[in-house]
Design an enzyme around this catalytic site. Structure first.
Site, mmCIF file in Angstrom:
data_model
loop_
_atom_site.group_PDB
_atom_site.id
_atom_site.type_symbol
_atom_site.label_atom_id
_atom_site.label_comp_id
_atom_site.label_asym_id
_atom_site.label_seq_id
_atom_site.Cartn_x
_atom_site.Cartn_y
_atom_site.Cartn_z
ATOM 1 N N HIS A 37 0.841 -1.203 0.000
ATOM 2 C CA HIS A 37 0.000 0.000 0.000
ATOM 3 C C HIS A 37 0.882 1.263 0.000
ATOM 4 C CE1 HIS A 37 -2.798 -2.906 2.180
ATOM 5 N NE2 HIS A 37 -3.529 -2.557 1.144
ATOM 6 N N GLN A 61 -18.036 -6.793 -1.827
ATOM 7 C CA GLN A 61 -17.133 -7.596 -2.653
ATOM 8 C C GLN A 61 -16.746 -8.917 -1.992
ATOM 9 O OE1 GLN A 61 -14.133 -4.360 -2.550
ATOM 10 N NE2 GLN A 61 -12.614 -5.982 -2.422
ATOM 11 N N GLN A 154 -8.460 -6.705 -11.495
ATOM 12 C CA GLN A 154 -9.152 -5.507 -11.007
ATOM 13 C C GLN A 154 -8.687 -4.276 -11.791
ATOM 14 O OE1 GLN A 154 -9.862 -4.349 -6.736
ATOM 15 N NE2 GLN A 154 -7.883 -3.400 -6.966
HETATM 16 P P1 AMP Z 1 -6.409 -4.004 -0.593
HETATM 17 O O1 AMP Z 1 -6.251 -3.224 0.670
HETATM 18 O O2 AMP Z 1 -5.916 -5.409 -0.490
HETATM 19 O O3 AMP Z 1 -7.781 -3.884 -1.184
HETATM 20 O O4 AMP Z 1 -5.438 -3.336 -1.643
HETATM 21 C C1 AMP Z 1 -5.486 -1.956 -1.913
HETATM 22 C C2 AMP Z 1 -4.572 -1.675 -3.073
HETATM 23 O O5 AMP Z 1 -3.254 -2.083 -2.766
HETATM 24 C C3 AMP Z 1 -4.984 -2.447 -4.345
HETATM 25 O O6 AMP Z 1 -4.837 -1.591 -5.472
HETATM 26 C C4 AMP Z 1 -4.006 -3.576 -4.363
HETATM 27 O O7 AMP Z 1 -3.760 -4.077 -5.676
HETATM 28 C C5 AMP Z 1 -2.770 -2.921 -3.794
HETATM 29 N N1 AMP Z 1 -1.838 -3.912 -3.268
HETATM 30 C C6 AMP Z 1 -2.121 -4.963 -2.463
HETATM 31 N N2 AMP Z 1 -1.006 -5.693 -2.229
HETATM 32 C C7 AMP Z 1 -0.002 -5.087 -2.906
HETATM 33 C C8 AMP Z 1 1.397 -5.366 -3.068
HETATM 34 N N3 AMP Z 1 1.978 -6.415 -2.489
HETATM 35 N N4 AMP Z 1 2.139 -4.527 -3.837
HETATM 36 C C9 AMP Z 1 1.550 -3.448 -4.430
HETATM 37 N N5 AMP Z 1 0.245 -3.126 -4.323
HETATM 38 C C10 AMP Z 1 -0.527 -3.938 -3.569
#
Ligand code: AMP
Length: 283
Positions: A37, A61, A154
């Site tokens: 993040h 979701q 996504q």
């Molecule tokens: P989430 O909180 O899991 O819904 O993720 C929020 C955002 O962070 C989404 O755009 C994810 O694709 C991105 N994200 C989650 N894990 C990673 C990672 N390891 N590296 C980069 N971006 C990530």
């Protein structure tokens, strides 16, 4: 730093930034923030003057048998992280704020792009994401929004949504951040026990192996993929999917043709924990 919980208030605060002539970037998250993040927040800060992060575990979701209740929630430490990173505003609405009506009459359907990968395994998942991201885009109205390659399907679906729904927002995709052993960072990694955590990077290693073979000239990856699936199963993974997909339309690619972009992607279970990862390759 305090979380803003009300839609009217976040709108007002974002408008203050805009009136100061600032460009606004937006990073939607479900919280339990990790370095993945943070890399998106930093990417946003490079591109715009002010960054808004949303922290919201979107019930729409999650399927009925999924981990909505267990999903990690740690708002106060997330706020500290956001403050340290120089985030301007954090929007953390309640379910009542996001979904005040008893029933949602309007939904956005996603067509073929969701037929495989997570869209196939998680019915309603992308409709739930389209719904919440639309609402968030309409509330924040950012210039730029940043999403992670970790959730590549996504990103591809949101790129279509922004285009077809005329959001006028620039979507930026940030690379996958990994632990030292290669495991893609995820809030769900917290579910892994010690033994599972040690095994987990095997998914990434399998993806790397497939990528290498394709780079070395394998253009029909079926046997290669089957072999990797057996190896992962032997290590105790349950495979949801492990395949090569076209970048353009997210369909399984049986024969790779030069000049095209592909995604080598896997979703596996270790115990009850679902892990996803992918690599992009140009053939
Ligand atoms: P989430 O909180 O899991 O819904 O993720 C929020 C955002 O962070 C989404 O755009 C994810 O694709 C991105 N994200 C989650 N894990 C990673 C990672 N390891 N590296 C980069 N971006 C990530």
């Amino acid at each position: 730093m305090e979380a803003i919980k009300l839609i009217d208030e976040i709108r007002e605060q974002v408008n203050v930034l805009k009136q100061q002539g600032k460009t606004v970037g937006f990073v939607p998250t479900m919280g339990a923030l990790h370095d993945g993040h943070l890399s998106l927040i930093r990417l946003a800060l490079e591109k715009v003057d002010a960054v808004v992060v949303s922290i919201y575990v979107n019930p729409e979701q999650f399927g009925p048998d999924e981990d909505f209740d267990e999903y990690p929630r740690q708002l106060s430490s997330d706020l500290e992280i956001c403050e340290d990173e120089g985030v301007d505003l954090v929007f953390a609405p309640s379910d009542q704020m996001m979904y005040p009506e008893e029933k949602q009459y309007i939904r956005i359907e996603v067509d073929e792009l969701k037929d495989h990968m997570d869209g196939a395994s998680r019915p309603g998942f992308y409709e739930g994401i389209m719904l919440v991201v639309n609402k968030l885009f309409n509330i924040i109205e950012p210039d730029v929004a940043v999403f992670g390659q970790k959730d590549i399907q996504q990103v591809r679906i949101l790129q279509r949504m922004v285009k077809e729904m005329n959001h006028g927002i620039e979507l930026v995709m940030g690379p996958i951040r990994r632990a030292n052993d290669g495991l893609a960072l995820s809030s769900r990694n917290a579910y892994l026990n010690d033994e599972e955590r040690l095994k987990a990077p095997a998914l990434f290693r399998s993806l790397i192996y497939v990528k290498k073979q394709i780079e070395d000239g394998v253009d029909t990856p079926k046997l290669l993929l089957e072999h990797q699936v057996s190896e992962l199963e032997a290590k105790g993974f349950k495979i949801d999917y492990f395949n090569v997909f076209t970048f353009a339309d997210m369909k399984p690619a049986e024969k790779l043709t030069s000049g095209n972009k592909y995604i080598i992607a896997g979703a596996v279970y270790l115990g009850d924990t679902r892990l996803i990862d992918n690599l992009i390759i140009e053939f």
